[in-house]
Design a protein around this motif. Sequence first.
Motif, PDB file in Angstrom:
ATOM      1  N   THR A 139     -32.372 -69.004  19.368  1.00 22.23           N
ATOM      2  CA  THR A 139     -33.801 -68.884  19.658  1.00 22.23           C
ATOM      3  C   THR A 139     -34.490 -70.237  19.663  1.00 22.23           C
ATOM      4  O   THR A 139     -35.304 -70.537  20.545  1.00 22.23           O
ATOM      5  N   PHE A 140     -34.169 -71.076  18.680  1.00 23.90           N
ATOM      6  CA  PHE A 140     -34.946 -72.293  18.460  1.00 23.90           C
ATOM      7  C   PHE A 140     -34.285 -73.587  18.939  1.00 23.90           C
ATOM      8  O   PHE A 140     -34.925 -74.646  18.891  1.00 23.90           O
ATOM      9  N   ALA A 141     -33.038 -73.540  19.395  1.00 21.57           N
ATOM     10  CA  ALA A 141     -32.315 -74.776  19.723  1.00 21.57           C
ATOM     11  C   ALA A 141     -32.971 -75.581  20.844  1.00 21.57           C
ATOM     12  O   ALA A 141     -32.815 -76.800  20.906  1.00 21.57           O
ATOM     13  N   LYS A 142     -33.708 -74.907  21.732  1.00 20.39           N
ATOM     14  CA  LYS A 142     -34.330 -75.625  22.846  1.00 20.39           C
ATOM     15  C   LYS A 142     -35.581 -76.380  22.429  1.00 20.39           C
ATOM     16  O   LYS A 142     -36.037 -77.283  23.140  1.00 20.39           O
ATOM     17  N   ILE A 149     -21.999 -74.512  16.991  1.00 19.02           N
ATOM     18  CA  ILE A 149     -22.410 -75.882  17.289  1.00 19.02           C
ATOM     19  C   ILE A 149     -22.790 -76.036  18.765  1.00 19.02           C
ATOM     20  O   ILE A 149     -22.109 -75.546  19.657  1.00 19.02           O
ATOM     21  N   GLU A 150     -23.902 -76.709  18.973  1.00 19.18           N
ATOM     22  CA  GLU A 150     -24.357 -77.109  20.303  1.00 19.18           C
ATOM     23  C   GLU A 150     -24.875 -78.541  20.190  1.00 19.18           C
ATOM     24  O   GLU A 150     -24.819 -79.153  19.123  1.00 19.18           O
ATOM     25  N   GLU A 151     -25.393 -79.050  21.294  1.00 20.23           N
ATOM     26  CA  GLU A 151     -25.928 -80.407  21.264  1.00 20.23           C
ATOM     27  C   GLU A 151     -26.983 -80.556  20.174  1.00 20.23           C
ATOM     28  O   GLU A 151     -27.007 -81.543  19.436  1.00 20.23           O
ATOM     29  N   ASN A 152     -27.866 -79.556  20.052  1.00 21.95           N
ATOM     30  CA  ASN A 152     -28.948 -79.628  19.066  1.00 21.95           C
ATOM     31  C   ASN A 152     -28.727 -78.702  17.884  1.00 21.95           C
ATOM     32  O   ASN A 152     -29.668 -78.425  17.127  1.00 21.95           O
ATOM     33  N   VAL A 153     -27.509 -78.216  17.708  1.00 24.62           N
ATOM     34  CA  VAL A 153     -27.178 -77.366  16.566  1.00 24.62           C
ATOM     35  C   VAL A 153     -25.995 -77.991  15.831  1.00 24.62           C
ATOM     36  O   VAL A 153     -24.891 -78.075  16.373  1.00 24.62           O
ATOM     37  N   HIS A 154     -26.253 -78.456  14.622  1.00 20.37           N
ATOM     38  CA  HIS A 154     -25.211 -79.056  13.801  1.00 20.37           C
ATOM     39  C   HIS A 154     -24.944 -78.169  12.590  1.00 20.37           C
ATOM     40  O   HIS A 154     -25.823 -77.427  12.156  1.00 20.37           O
ATOM     41  N   VAL A 155     -23.741 -78.253  12.057  1.00 22.40           N
ATOM     42  CA  VAL A 155     -23.359 -77.434  10.908  1.00 22.40           C
ATOM     43  C   VAL A 155     -23.003 -78.362   9.744  1.00 22.40           C
ATOM     44  O   VAL A 155     -22.115 -79.221   9.866  1.00 22.40           O
TER      45      VAL A 155
END
Length: 294
Positions: A126-129, A146-152
Amino acid sequence: MTLQPHKIMLVDGMSLLFRGYYALANRGPMYAKNGYPTNAIYGFMQYFFDAIGTFTPTHIICCWDMGAKTFRNEKFPDYKANRGEAPDDLLPQFELVKEMVEALGVPNIGVPGYEADDVIGSLSRTFAKEAQIIILTGDHDALQLIEENVHVAIMKKGLSNYKVYTLDVLHAEKGLSPIQMIDVKGLMGDASDNYPGVKGIGEKTAIKLITEYETIENLLANVDKLTPALRKKITENIDMLHMSRELATIACDVQHEMTLDGCVWCIDMEHAQQKFAEYEIHRLLNRLVEHTIR
């Protein structure tokens, strides 16, 4: 990477609570004068504020499991059937820690029928953008998110000890993409969640196969190229392979009503101190807040 004006920390509440509980286990039980045990909450808050100080989020959401049964149990009744009961002094702290989190101005969210991972995955999508997402957990299953703007951020032993996974870090360590982590789990299974994958295939072999064939579909299309032993293992466990991959997949379409405005990190110290004083851990709150702000 595109810089985002907001940084949301999505907290795996149960992971943090258990970590906090066992981190203080050698100190023995801790009880407030009202009889409530507080050791897990004490440990939880230490890890919680340490993460805030480390990752400096502008927004925080704490996500929780909601009971033992989820949609995965409907697919596979033995899912997590090997889990024992939580320690007696931990049980009453499950709900109490949520009260403490709420007193800090942080929203708690859980959705019946889903695990915290599913809620975290859905919130991150929902919020990654519009925000940088940092997922705080001890569960490597989250690496698939994990995505470009999602780190773990995987919590390691002790405070201020994290392994932060980005797309580059994951590829450097395992040679895999996030979605390939699901296929690896499909092959190797997960003993802690009580699903077997393909019997006889462990993590090393699973990673090797997915690295070479990229997907389970491509692996199955080329199963005749495998050694006889591997081919036999896979063909004899094909149904469980597909089931295990389903169980390993985090649902990212869970409905929720969370908004950015609803999870801004802005502690109301007076309200928080009143709640923490009920359980005689307000001094801990003062120390943690002072340390974090510094």
